[in-house]
Each structure stands twice: as C-alpha cells, then as structure tokens.
Design an enzyme around this catalytic site. Structure first.
Site, PDB file in Angstrom:
ATOM      1  N   TYR A 142       0.806  -1.218   0.000  1.00  0.00           N
ATOM      2  CA  TYR A 142       0.000   0.000   0.000  1.00  0.00           C
ATOM      3  C   TYR A 142       0.845   1.277   0.000  1.00  0.00           C
ATOM      4  CZ  TYR A 142      -4.100  -2.905   1.106  1.00  0.00           C
ATOM      5  OH  TYR A 142      -5.098  -3.843   1.067  1.00  0.00           O
ATOM      6  N   LYS A 193       2.566 -15.294   3.610  1.00  0.00           N
ATOM      7  CA  LYS A 193       2.554 -16.184   2.444  1.00  0.00           C
ATOM      8  C   LYS A 193       4.005 -16.476   2.089  1.00  0.00           C
ATOM      9  CE  LYS A 193       0.291 -18.367  -0.799  1.00  0.00           C
ATOM     10  NZ  LYS A 193      -0.400 -19.625  -0.504  1.00  0.00           N
ATOM     11  N   ASP A 226      -4.008 -18.061   3.010  1.00  0.00           N
ATOM     12  CA  ASP A 226      -5.139 -18.763   2.391  1.00  0.00           C
ATOM     13  C   ASP A 226      -5.766 -19.735   3.386  1.00  0.00           C
ATOM     14  OD1 ASP A 226      -2.610 -19.880   2.121  1.00  0.00           O
ATOM     15  OD2 ASP A 226      -2.934 -20.675   0.113  1.00  0.00           O
ATOM     16  N   ASP A 250      -6.058  -6.361   5.813  1.00  0.00           N
ATOM     17  CA  ASP A 250      -7.215  -5.693   5.224  1.00  0.00           C
ATOM     18  C   ASP A 250      -8.278  -6.740   4.863  1.00  0.00           C
ATOM     19  OD1 ASP A 250      -8.809  -3.807   4.033  1.00  0.00           O
ATOM     20  OD2 ASP A 250      -7.440  -3.309   2.408  1.00  0.00           O
ATOM     21  N   ASP A 254     -11.980  -8.065   7.003  1.00  0.00           N
ATOM     22  CA  ASP A 254     -13.321  -8.027   6.409  1.00  0.00           C
ATOM     23  C   ASP A 254     -14.021  -9.380   6.575  1.00  0.00           C
ATOM     24  OD1 ASP A 254     -13.093  -5.377   5.573  1.00  0.00           O
ATOM     25  OD2 ASP A 254     -13.942  -5.786   3.598  1.00  0.00           O
TER      26      ASP A 254
END
Ligand SMILES: NC(=O)c1ccc[n+]([C@@H]2O[C@H](COP(=O)([O-])OP(=O)(O)OC[C@H]3O[C@@H](n4cnc5c(N)ncnc54)[C@H](O)[C@@H]3O)[C@@H](O)[C@H]2O)c1
Length: 356
Positions: A142, A193, A226, A250, A254
């Site tokens: 970001y 990851k 994942d 982020d 959610d």
C-alpha cells in the site's frame, strides 16, 4: 497529548458517502456517554472529502500531520471514496496519508460476535468468535511504489512493490505479542505467504521465530493466509490474536467482520502508541446506500468506544458497548441487522440509552 484533566481534543473527519451520516451519530453517542460530569471532549470538524476535493482540489493539507500531532489527541474518521472521483486520489491522500505520515503502524480490528443471531456461521456463539486482527498499517503493497510501462497498450507492464522492513515487521509483531501477554491471551497466530513470497515474507518468518522466544507464555502459531481465511470460517474459536501484513490484514479483517455480524458493525483503530491516533469504522463510503438514512452507525459508535478507551475513558467506553449490545438484543438497529430504524434513529436510541 494533553494533561489528564484537560479536555481531549478530537478531530472529526466524516469524509464521503455514509461517513457523513454515521460519524455524526457516533459523535452524538460519545457526547451522551461523556456528558454529566464525564471527562470533557472538544470536537473540531474537518470537511475533507470528495466534495471539497472537487470544489478546490484540497486533499490532505501539507501541514495537517504536524497540526494533528500538536493540537489533537485523536482523529475520528468516517470513510473516503466517491464515484465522482474515479482515481480515488483524495481518499489515498487523506486516509493513507494520515496513516503513513502519522506513522500509525498498528491497525487494530476486533472481531467480536456481540449477538449469536448475527453470524452467518451455523451454531456459533459469542465464545467462538472473539479475536482481534493486528494489521501492519504503514508498509506492504500500500506504499504506492511502482509504475507502468507502455500503459494502455497490449505490451503494458504494471509493477506494484511490496515493502517489508525489519523495523516495520518487528514493531507490529511486538505490539501483537505484548497485547496478547497484557490481556492474558494464550493464542497468537501470525499469517503470511512465505511459501510463495520468498523475500518479504521470509523476513516475517525470521522475525516471528525470533520474537516468539521472547514470549514463551504466548502460544504462537503460524498459518499461511489462504489457510487462515479458510480456518476463520471453519473454526474461528481457535483464534484470539492474529497478526499479519497490510494487505492480508485488510482482507482478513473483512472476513472477520462478516462472521461477527457484518461490515456495518465493525470498528477499528489506527494507532501509534502514545501519539495522536485515528479511529474509523472498517466499512467504506457505501455509495449504494448513501444519503438514505439507511447506513448502520454501530461500527462508528463502537469505533468511538475504542477511541474513548484509548483516551483513558474506560467507563464511558463500556457504557457505549453496553448500549450497542442492548440495541442488538432489542432489535433497535438498521435494516442490515434486521431492524427497522434509520441511521439517525439508531443514534438517538443509543444516545438516550447511554445518557440514562
Ligand atoms: N476506510 C475507508 O475509507 C474505505 C474502506 C473500504 C472502502 N472504501 C471506499 O468506499 C467506496 C465503496 O467501497 P465498497 O462498496 O467496496 O465497500 P463498502 O464498505 O463501502 O460497502 C460494501 C457493502 O457493505 C455495505 N455497507 C458498508 N457499510 C455499511 C453500513 N455502515 N451499513 C450498512 N451497510 C453497509 C454497502 O452498502 C455495500 O453493499 C469505494 O470508494 C472504496 O474505495 C473506503
């Protein structure tokens, strides 16, 4: 920061869309909770958002970060994003600008189920969905480093860099471990990851392995992102503290918000410990429902409670939390949670409740 007895100075930036509807309700409830002999608050409004940007090009004024550090104790922000600004430039400048320039490196996103009827997961109760996501908030993908080559042609190359620094990863991991220890939470899960991102997330792995030695009292584990998202849906009770990078946090928060009752209910804080910090609901500006008095203000109201707690007003924060729980159990909510109240009427109900 002001002395303890001085009024706490709050900058209010409602922003765009439903931000302009839900933030006034949060302020209304905060005022009600801190009235009658409570500690004083002083609110200052800022009209930054798409309207102002379209009118005179203002996004984040150059002196804003310094002004917030000097003149404010906290910032309460709604949401940024407007279909009239497809580039999203004002949103990036204001929201990411404040996070980066105030160095708000901890994004705290609690995912607590407040009423069992609100989760889409079968047979889950408040005990099963009770964790907090710590998202690194100043680095990752970001930071806006990258570029295009041959943009708009079939040969286009688009590069978006993912920045992970020793200092940045170390401090968010430390914050999460210290939070777990301070709150006597046993389970901390770091997610990355590193199996695919062999440089950036290898740094996360190395620092995580180093830090867990310092916190033998915290049962720390690791899951690839994942798997983590799948596990949050399959068995959320296994989580108490999750710590991860900017983008994964982020997304994970959610998913966490949804299993805990939906985006409209989810609060968050952007913190630099000991410095001016920024509090905002997790949701965006929701242009599809903006201006209709339909938006759920509870995420913003709970965000206000997080802000009061950060400012040392635990009792006032607790009163707001109890009011939200009461609204949920009595069905005094907006339509997204099954109620029939509007945004303003929900705010009125909560303000009356906390003022009692
Ligand atoms: N922190 C932020 O300021 C932030 C965060 C996410 C998205 N955005 C921006 O918001 C705009 C819309 O994005 P989006 O649609 O992906 O996300 P969104 O969060 O605005 O909306 C997603 C869905 O959830 C619903 N929703 C969100 N908040 C709600 C509430 N309080 N009450 C009831 N329903 C609610 C919306 O109606 C929509 O159906 C975009 O411009 C995006 O960039 C801003």
């Amino acid at each position: 920061m002001t002395a303890d007895s001085a009024p706490k100075r709050i900058a209010v930036i409602p922003g765009d869309g439903i931000g302009k509807e839900v933030i006034p309700e949060a302020v209304k409830v905060i005022r009600a909770a801190t009235g009658r002999g409570g500690k004083k608050l002083a609110f200052t409004d800022f009209d930054w958002g798409a309207d102002r940007f379209l009118r005179d090009g203002t996004t984040l004024p150059a002196d804003a970060p310094e002004m917030f550090r000097r003149d404010f104790d906290a910032i309460l922000l709604g949401a940024m994003g407007d279909p009239r600004v497809p580039s999203n430039q004002h949103a990036a400048d204001i929201l990411l600008g404040l996070r980066f320039k105030l160095d708000l490196y901890v994004n705290v996103r609690p995912c607590y189920l407040l009423d069992p009827r609100l989760t889409p997961l079968r047979d889950r109760t408040e005990r099963d969905i009770h964790f907090v996501v710590f998202r690194e908030n100043t680095e990752g993908s970001y930071v806006g480093i990258g570029g295009n080559f041959k943009k708009g042609t079939a040969d286009e190359i688009a590069i978006q860099e993912d920045v992970n620094t020793y200092k940045g990863v170390e401090r968010i991991l430390r914050y999460a471990f210290e939070y777990a220890r301070a709150n006597k939470l046993k389970k901390l899960c770091m997610s990355d990851k590193s199996n695919a991102l062999a440089y950036g997330h290898d740094l996360w792995q190395r620092l995580f392995k180093k830090m867990r030695l310092e916190f033998p009292d915290v049962e720390s584990s690791h899951q690839y992102i994942d798997n983590l998202l799948m596990q949050m849906v399959r068995d959320p009770a296994q989580f108490q503290v999750i710590v991860t990078c900017n983008m994964f946090g982020d997304i994970a928060s959610d998913v966490g918000a949804q299993i805990a009752g939906g985006l409209g209910l989810a609060p968050s804080a952007n913190i630099h410990p000991g410095q001016v910090s920024m509090f905002e609901p997790v949701h965006g500006s929701a242009p599809n429902i903006a201006g209709k008095n339909e938006a759920n203000p509870l995420g913003s109201v709970l965000t206000g409670a997080m802000m009061l707690e950060y400012l040392g007003m635990k009792e006032e924060a607790q009163r707001i939390d109890s009011a939200v729980r009461a609204a949920l159990s009595e069905g005094k909510t907006t339509a997204d949670l099954g109620g029939s109240l509007g945004t303003r009427e929900t705010g009125d109900w909560l303000a009356n409740f906390v003022a009692k």
